[in-house]
Scaffold this active site. Structure first.
Site, short mmCIF file in Angstrom:
data_model
loop_
_atom_site.label_atom_id
_atom_site.label_comp_id
_atom_site.label_asym_id
_atom_site.label_seq_id
_atom_site.Cartn_x
_atom_site.Cartn_y
_atom_site.Cartn_z
N GLU A 170 0.81 -1.22 0.00
CA GLU A 170 0.00 0.00 0.00
C GLU A 170 0.85 1.27 0.00
O GLU A 170 0.78 2.08 0.93
CB GLU A 170 -0.97 0.02 1.18
CG GLU A 170 -2.02 -1.06 1.09
CD GLU A 170 -3.10 -0.92 2.16
OE1 GLU A 170 -2.99 -0.04 3.03
OE2 GLU A 170 -4.07 -1.70 2.11
N GLU A 385 -5.11 -8.61 0.97
CA GLU A 385 -5.81 -8.25 2.22
C GLU A 385 -7.28 -8.00 1.95
O GLU A 385 -7.64 -7.42 0.92
CB GLU A 385 -5.24 -6.95 2.83
CG GLU A 385 -3.94 -7.11 3.55
CD GLU A 385 -3.45 -5.80 4.17
OE1 GLU A 385 -4.28 -5.00 4.65
OE2 GLU A 385 -2.22 -5.59 4.15
C1 BG6 Z 1 -4.11 -2.01 5.52
C2 BG6 Z 1 -2.73 -2.34 6.02
O1 BG6 Z 1 -4.10 -0.70 5.09
O2 BG6 Z 1 -5.14 -2.00 6.43
C3 BG6 Z 1 -2.70 -3.17 7.28
O3 BG6 Z 1 -1.97 -2.94 5.02
C4 BG6 Z 1 -3.75 -2.65 8.25
O4 BG6 Z 1 -1.41 -3.17 7.81
C5 BG6 Z 1 -5.11 -2.81 7.59
O5 BG6 Z 1 -3.73 -3.21 9.51
C6 BG6 Z 1 -6.26 -2.41 8.48
O6 BG6 Z 1 -6.06 -1.12 8.95
P1 BG6 Z 1 -6.52 -0.68 10.40
O7 BG6 Z 1 -6.21 0.75 10.50
O8 BG6 Z 1 -7.97 -0.96 10.47
O9 BG6 Z 1 -5.74 -1.54 11.33
#
Ligand code: BG6
Length: 486
Positions: A170, A385
């Site tokens: 990202e 993800e």
């Molecule tokens: C993504 C990242 O942007 O979102 C992760 O690659 C991150 O590392 C995930 O944990 C969720 O984000 P958050 O802020 O809800 O923990």
């Protein structure tokens, strides 16, 4: 497209789950590890939720065998993790620390022994602090050379064991939050510097891929991008144009460089007019054009909705901005007038529900995203993800009934299957996340894992691993190769 029946998931589909070093490992200074920019940033008062840091995190460093045993129990086919650069080269570009390499090799061996495909991310936001101090981090070309050296150490040690590699996680998020919103290190609010730093990261990405081709000819490599499709609020052509602007700035600006090796025309022209364009030398252009990833990693959480543009038609009723979540923060005065922000008004989508943290829940948008990406860039896609951040309750008999997470994931996987049936080429799907982990800015309150970890913001407690209901649900999905997802 409409289909009478949905295609089956490919036979070797990689059903996976993901994590990132800083969010799970802990052991922040063990076995020669140097500090990263996150180790320092979290010490600034008010930057993270209740001052949480990753010094212990969920101690994956000490529990990795137990965690892999749980992956095996689940039947997980792939585990995406990141390497902490400052474990491998503690001061960023000096001596290689063999103990750091040993840890990741042991993890990779453990995964392979348990039939879990390792998916290795080279950079998930934890730049060695020494590089920030010495060179100014991603604002210096010296960091590109340092990144190359770090990649070389990993390709040498793990190139024969790891097939799937992710370069940058990202870039759009860590660059924007780091240089526009000051919500991530190095806590800058300057868009010119933001575009300049982003260009340096593009060079590092290209150098890593170039080196990979020489050193790991059998492997596959690509960046992971946080993609959110932009919708127009209405069919008013002004809204449609605003959404086009959103797509151009939020998505195509980054993806064109990765996939076509050059910056897209509209955004570059606009940035030049505004005098905030990065400086691209002829040599840079040559480097960018010389590489192409094997796949695109896509992290999908939510998209955005646009209405007209702020320059010609500023509106008051903008989407509800969050005070605690910088992904949804309201631009501060000086940032609001920053020249390229107002190309579109971001508004809430009236059709979508939101998570407890205000992120829109949009499974159909997942299919829209995949279709757009396939159509525009025509590369295989690896979902690196996707998941739901929620407040989980551990019951007295040590269970977590996270039906809301199951619902979320199931809906997204059904849309993924539809996208596959449409013709999108998908390598695998990594849910975020395998175990609970430290949310960069939201502590342990916002949980994503299939496995609950007994700890919170204030106490490390037992760090016991407790499979949630979603663990058993995903186990069944994997066993059935997604047959019942429809
Ligand atoms: C993504 C990242 O942007 O979102 C992760 O690659 C991150 O590392 C995930 O944990 C969720 O984000 P958050 O802020 O809800 O923990």
């Amino acid at each position: 497209m409409y289909h009478k029946t949905l295609d089956a998931f490919p036979e070797k589909f990689l059903w996976g789950a993901a994590s990132a070093a800083y969010q799970v490992e802990g052991a922040w200074d063990k076995d020669g590890k140097g500090p990263s920019i996150w180790d320092d940033f979290v010490k600034i008062p008010g930057k993270t939720f209740e001052g949480t840091d990753g010094e212990v995190a969920v101690d994956h460093y000490g529990h990795y065998k137990e965690d892999v045993a749980l992956m095996k129990k689940m039947g997980l086919k792939a585990y995406r993790f990141s390497v902490a650069w400052s474990r491998i080269i503690p001061d960023g570009d000096g001596e290689v620390n063999q103990a750091g390499l040993d840890f990741y090799e042991a993890l990779v061996d453990e995964l392979i022994e348990n039939q879990v495909e390792p998916v290795l991310t080279l950079y998930h936001w934890d730049l060695p602090q020494a590089l920030q101090e010495r060179y100014g981090g991603w604002e210096s070309r010296k960091t590109v050379a340092a990144f190359k050296k770090y990649c070389q150490a990993l390709f040498e040690r793990l190139g024969k064991k790891v097939k799937y590699w992710v370069t940058m996680n990202e870039q759009n998020v860590f660059i924007s939050l780091g240089y526009r919103w000051a919500a991530h290190p190095p806590a800058v609010t300057d868009v010119k510097r933001m575009y300049a730093a982003s260009h340096i990261v593009n060079l590092a990405n290209a150098e890593a891929i170039k080196l990979f081709r020489k050193m790991v000819p059998e492997g596959l490599i690509g960046p992971s991008f946080g993609y959110g499709p932009m919708y127009p609020l209405t069919a008013d052509p002004q809204d449609v144009l605003a959404a086009e602007n959103g797509e151009a700035f939020n998505n195509d600006w980054w993806l064109s460089v990765y996939c076509f090796g050059k910056y897209p025309k509209f955004v570059m022209k606009q940035l030049k007019q505004l005098e905030i364009a990065p400086e691209v030398t002829a040599e840079d252009a040559k480097l960018l054009a010389s590489v192409k990833p094997d796949f695109l990693g896509i992290n999908y959480y939510h998209g955005g909705t646009a209405k007209t543009n702020r320059i010609e038609a500023p509106i008051e009723e903008e989407k509800e901005f969050s005070k605690t979540d910088p992904y949804l923060m309201q631009p501060k005065e000086e940032q609001a007038v920053s020249p390229e922000v107002p190309m579109f008004n971001s508004v809430a989508n009236p059709y979508l529900e939101k998570t407890d943290w205000g992120w829109e829940i949009d499974p159909v948008g997942f299919r829209v995203a995949l279709r757009r990406i396939q159509a525009r860039y025509d590369l295989p896609i690896f979902i690196t993800e996707n998941g739901l951040g929620a407040i989980d309750q551990l019951t007295a008999d040590k269970k977590v009934h996270d039906q809301y997470r199951i619902d979320y994931l199931e809906k997204h996987l059904v849309e993924l299957r539809k996208a596959i049936t449409d013709g999108v080429e998908i390598i695998g799907y990594c849910a975020w996340s395998f175990t609970d982990l430290l949310s960069w800015l939201n502590g342990y309150k916002k949980r994503y894992g299939f496995v609950y970890i007994d700890r919170d913001e204030h106490e490390e407690r037992s760090l016991e691993r407790i499979p949630k209901d979603s663990f058993y649900w995903y186990q069944k999905v994997i066993q059935e190769n997604g047959r019942n997802l429809q």
